[in-house]
Design an enzyme around this catalytic site. Structure first.
Site, PDB file in Angstrom:
ATOM      1  N   GLU A   1      -2.802  -4.231   6.564  1.00 38.63           N
ATOM      2  CA  GLU A   1      -3.917  -5.171   6.583  1.00 38.63           C
ATOM      3  C   GLU A   1      -3.917  -6.168   5.439  1.00 38.63           C
ATOM      4  O   GLU A   1      -4.985  -6.511   4.913  1.00 38.63           O
ATOM      5  CB  GLU A   1      -5.239  -4.394   6.578  1.00 38.63           C
ATOM      6  CG  GLU A   1      -5.534  -3.614   5.298  1.00 38.63           C
ATOM      7  CD  GLU A   1      -5.074  -2.172   5.314  1.00 38.63           C
ATOM      8  OE1 GLU A   1      -5.603  -1.376   4.511  1.00 38.63           O
ATOM      9  OE2 GLU A   1      -4.184  -1.837   6.105  1.00 38.63           O
TER      10      GLU A   1
ATOM     11  N   GLU B   1       0.850  -1.183   0.000  1.00 36.85           N
ATOM     12  CA  GLU B   1       0.000   0.000   0.000  1.00 36.85           C
ATOM     13  C   GLU B   1       0.893   1.244   0.000  1.00 36.85           C
ATOM     14  O   GLU B   1       1.803   1.350   0.803  1.00 36.85           O
ATOM     15  CB  GLU B   1      -0.895   0.019   1.250  1.00 36.85           C
ATOM     16  CG  GLU B   1      -1.948   1.092   1.186  1.00 36.85           C
ATOM     17  CD  GLU B   1      -2.885   1.064   2.401  1.00 36.85           C
ATOM     18  OE1 GLU B   1      -4.067   1.381   2.227  1.00 36.85           O
ATOM     19  OE2 GLU B   1      -2.436   0.715   3.498  1.00 36.85           O
TER      20      GLU B   1
ATOM     21  N   GLY C   1       2.584   1.281  11.577  1.00 45.71           N
ATOM     22  CA  GLY C   1       2.269   0.403  12.697  1.00 45.71           C
ATOM     23  C   GLY C   1       1.956  -0.997  12.238  1.00 45.71           C
ATOM     24  O   GLY C   1       2.379  -1.979  12.855  1.00 45.71           O
TER      25      GLY C   1
ATOM     26  N   GLU D   1      -6.270  -3.579  12.380  1.00 42.46           N
ATOM     27  CA  GLU D   1      -5.994  -4.391  11.186  1.00 42.46           C
ATOM     28  C   GLU D   1      -7.044  -5.487  11.012  1.00 42.46           C
ATOM     29  O   GLU D   1      -7.425  -5.825   9.883  1.00 42.46           O
ATOM     30  CB  GLU D   1      -4.590  -4.995  11.266  1.00 42.46           C
ATOM     31  CG  GLU D   1      -3.477  -3.981  11.463  1.00 42.46           C
ATOM     32  CD  GLU D   1      -3.538  -2.810  10.503  1.00 42.46           C
ATOM     33  OE1 GLU D   1      -3.848  -3.016   9.318  1.00 42.46           O
ATOM     34  OE2 GLU D   1      -3.276  -1.667  10.933  1.00 42.46           O
TER      35      GLU D   1
END
Length: 845
Positions: free
Chosen positions: A268, A125, A265, A300
């Protein structure tokens, strides 16, 4: 940046031509340290005779075959491959060498300094699956993915589908042949490979399926992995979401992988979530970090439904993806785990972030205009996550909790494995709630800026309220006045505690809203508007309440009410409405009574920022000294072994400024002095050493010795940060050069070098960096990936100077560089921070 942008228009044009069926991707991870072999077979339909392109970041393209016909490799430019003369049904084969990265984008390669083992993970992403295989890189061209991976025989390989038994391939290699995935967007596919250790478990889904669970970590971190706790949180999240969403978990298994040098962090990826290794606790961490890990795990997991099962058509709805997960993870943390004060944490951390972001010159509507991929990158911000999450919280209150969950469930059922827009979700919520959401959407999602709410209270000679109104203002550039549903709380001192004695919930709209139900009551010691934090707005205290808060904030019983008052004081300071020195006094007088770890962490971070950047220049040195001295005193007085004690020591180390402070750090580090309940473990030891370096009381040799004892990834990052902290202009420039002139440093070394570079008490050592910075910015942007470039541009900006000289240099660069909006945005945001600091300093003077 390289010529790798993709515009929304290009994506729409390609979507009109192409519909993708499947990808068959074969990766050979045994071909060298710099590149890997990537072979992709794409099956897709198209408008006959049309031309388009497929994305592929490659070092070398060996062959391209379209419908059985060889295509000259000149059709590939290292970023895209041109496809002409398409048929109704097409099969494209691309064989190429792709590059590993050390930037946390694409397929990241890491060598563990502890044992020399290689670990890989993918991060796709927004637009980086194209760094690994040929792909139509846009979220609305979903397909199935079949991965085949060749890797060293002692590795494990994880992807979105369950891990198969590998086949021997000779020469100490094995081959993993994964089953096809469900239809999904390319950015949530995943490859994680290396000698990872794993722990396995399972749960039963609401539809009766057994869902395998696993947690993975590097071998050198396995001893620190608390997998039982992670599984426990995961099970609670599954149960909560499957009930509330009325939709079983949509994938076959759920792996959680803690991977090195991760930029965010977590990510997903469907059924194969990657997390930062900072969530594997090798040393003591604050309760704030422990709670944040729980929120991240549940964030997530929420994405498995919202984002992975149902995905946005284009990145303008990225906010909805992230905001939903932010809201869902907070409510599930509060209601399904032991962290029941999650909404207090949300107010202290996320909302503070949102308000700050929403006041920058780069602020934008929640539904942002996303013209291209560079727009997406810079819009991963506090509006995308925190403001959006706050607005969704309001939407839940507006339509009703039950109607909200019912609408979300209907949305999942209708659009499973498809792509949607915001209107698709709002349509379901309108059906379940019976409310028209068009006006709500227009005011909250399509306009930018944050409102400020102030109480206006009049009383008679006896203290009885004769008039009570809430006034609403907006920034002149973003003048929208919005409707709010909020609480008003009255607080009185009772046996040494400030406790709520009365509350009303009201609708506020327009520039002034009278609250007649409060007329006739006695004026309390503290009036708190937005009590219970229902609204998204900055709040102000009236003069009486401000005086009460200054003396008694720590005595407010309710932690969420305390967080609101802390936040109000911070906002008023940042807006130059109250003197920065008052904020210092407020924090030092009240922080010892605070019980919530994230509130302590956020407030102490703001305190150190105020001392260094917001107080008047002539007060700065004395304020920094005062803060350091008081934090050490608070640490000595705190409960032994408490989270507060730990945080006071950490922040004392970060702002120590005198020889006496340095002597205390030295004695803590060598054990000459001790605090009951406090252990100087590896990571805290690095922070104490950094405080010594900050004060010129430690040497390069000491850093080398510390690194020799801790020659791990964490140790190398800490050493880079500490080396960049020396209070010397030449060493600051050397730190700058170490990551700008040499492009081999990995992402985390770049990031930690920036943290040390900006860690100063006397910011004058950064003055020579102004010219160096602006002579480097364009080259950085043109030559580095977005992940590295943005870290350099933010981390090496000499913001602590907060001087007119820096403002002038920044404005001169902006005037000379009108192009590249994404780059300009990063620089403009840094400039705004400096200009705000100068305004706040002037108010404090």
């Amino acid at each position: 940046m390289p010529g790798d942008n993709l515009t929304r228009i290009e994506a729409q044009e390609r979507k009109a031509i192409v519909d993708v069926s499947s990808y068959d991707v074969a990766l050979d991870l045994t071909t060298g340290e710099e590149t890997f072999r990537s072979s992709t077979v794409v099956t897709f339909s198209a408008t006959p005779g049309a031309s388009t392109f497929i994305d592929a970041f490659t070092r070398t393209v060996h062959s391209i075959t379209l419908n059985g016909e060889s295509v000259d490799t000149s059709a590939a430019d290292g970023v895209r491959i041109q496809l002409d003369g398409l048929a109704a049904e097409n099969v494209l084969e691309v064989v190429a060498d792709a590059e590993y990265t050390n930037s946390g984008e694409g397929l990241h390669r890491f060598v563990d300094p502890v044992d020399g083992e290689v670990y890989l993970y993918s991060q796709f992403e927004v637009p980086d699956s194209r760094r690994v295989f040929a792909v139509f890189e846009q979220p609305d061209l979903k397909a199935t993915f079949t991965f085949t991976v060749t890797a060293p025989e002692h590795w494990v390989v994880v992807s979105n589908s369950p891990t198969p038994e590998p086949e021997n391939a000779g020469e100490a290699k094995r081959v993993w042949r994964f089953a096809p995935t469900q239809r999904m967007s390319s950015y949530i596919t995943a490859i994680v490979a290396g000698p990872y250790d794993s722990v396995h478990s399972e749960l039963t889904s609401s539809d009766g399926r057994t869902i395998p669970l696993a947690v993975y970590s590097r071998r050198s971190l396995t001893e620190y992995l608390d997998s039982d706790y992670i599984f426990d949180v995961t099970r609670k999240g599954f149960e909560y979401y499957e009930e509330k969403f009325d939709f079983p978990y949509p994938f076959e298994k759920y792996d959680q992988l803690f991977v090195p040098e991760f930029n965010a962090g977590a990510m997903e990826n469907a059924g194969a979530v990657t997390f930062t290794e900072t969530y594997v606790f090798r040393s003591k961490v604050t309760d704030a970090v422990r709670e944040r890990r729980v929120v991240t795990i549940l964030h997530e997991l929420a994405h498995m439904w919202f984002g992975d099962l149902v995905t946005m058509k284009w990145w303008n709805d990225l906010w909805l993806n992230e905001s939903f997960a932010e809201w869902a993870s907070t409510i599930s943390t509060a209601e399904a785990t032991e962290w029941t004060e999650a909404w207090t944490t949300f107010q202290a951390m996320e909302k503070s972030w949102a308000y700050r972001q929403d006041q920058l010159p780069s602020t934008h509507p929640v539904v942002a205009t996303i013209n291209d991929l560079e727009d997406v990158q810079v819009n991963f911000d506090g509006i995308t996550y925190a403001k959006g999450g706050s607005v969704l919280k309001q939407l839940v209150a507006w339509v009703g909790r039950d109607a909200f969950f019912a609408g979300v469930a209907a949305y999942f059922r209708k659009h499973a494995f498809g792509n949607t827009e915001l209107s698709d979700l709002l349509a379901e919520l309108e059906t379940t709630s019976g409310r028209d959401l068009s006006d709500w959407s227009a005011k909250w999602l399509e306009t930018a800026g944050v409102n400020t709410l102030r109480p206006r209270i009049e009383t008679d000679a006896t203290g009885t309220i004769t008039s009570f109104a809430i006034e609403q203002t907006a920034h002149v550039d973003y003048p929208t006045i919005r409707p709010h549903r909020l609480g008003v709380g009255f607080y009185e001192l009772n046996d040494g505690r400030l406790e709520r004695v009365h509350r009303v919930e009201v609708d506020v709209d327009g520039e002034s809203t009278s609250i007649p139900e409060l007329v006739g009551l006695n004026r309390p010691a503290l009036v708190l508007i937005n009590d219970d934090d229902l609204a998204y707005a900055k709040i102000r205290l009236d003069e009486v309440s401000q005086a009460t808060a200054l003396e008694h904030l720590g005595r407010i019983s309710d932690p969420l009410a305390r967080a609101l008052v802390w936040g109000s004081a911070w906002d008023a300071t940042r807006d130059a409405e109250t003197p920065a020195s008052d904020y210092v006094r407020l924090v030092l007088s009240n922080i010892a009574s605070e019980t919530e770890s994230t509130t302590i962490r956020t407030t102490l971070g703001q305190l150190t920022a105020v001392a260094r950047s917001y107080v008047a220049p002539e007060k700065k040195a004395a304020t920094i000294e005062l803060v350091g001295t008081e934090l050490w005193k608070l640490a000595q007085e705190a409960e032994a072994g408490s989270d507060a004690q730990f945080q006071f020591v950490k922040f004392f180390a970060s702002i120590a400024s005198t020889q006496e402070h340095a002597r205390t750090l030295r004695e803590l580090l060598d054990g000459t002095i001790t605090l009951d309940g406090l252990t100087i473990d590896t990571d805290l030891g690095w922070e104490l050493l950094e405080g010594l370096v900050l004060n010129g009381e430690a040497t390069e040799a000491e850093i080398d010795a510390a690194l020799a004892k801790d020659n791990t990834a964490n140790g190398q990052q800490a050493a880079a940060r500490v080396r960049a902290t020396f209070p010397d202009a030449q060493k600051k420039l050397a730190a700058f050069a170490s990551v700008v002139d040499d492009d081999t440093a990995p992402n985390m070394i770049v990031r930690h070098t920036g943290l040390g570079f900006q860690h100063v008490n006397d910011a004058s050592v950064l003055r020579p960096a102004i010219e160096r910075y602006f002579s480097s910015v364009n080259t950085i942007w043109e030559s580095r990936s977005y992940g590295i470039a943005s870290s350099l541009i933010d981390g090496l900006y000499p913001a602590p100077l907060a001087s007119q000289e820096l403002v002038d240099a920044t404005r001169a660069w902006l005037a000379a560089n009108p192009e590249i909006p994404a780059l300009r945005r990063l620089v403009i945001e840094n400039l705004d921070g400096v200009e705000r600091a100068l305004r706040v300093q002037a108010r404090d003077a």
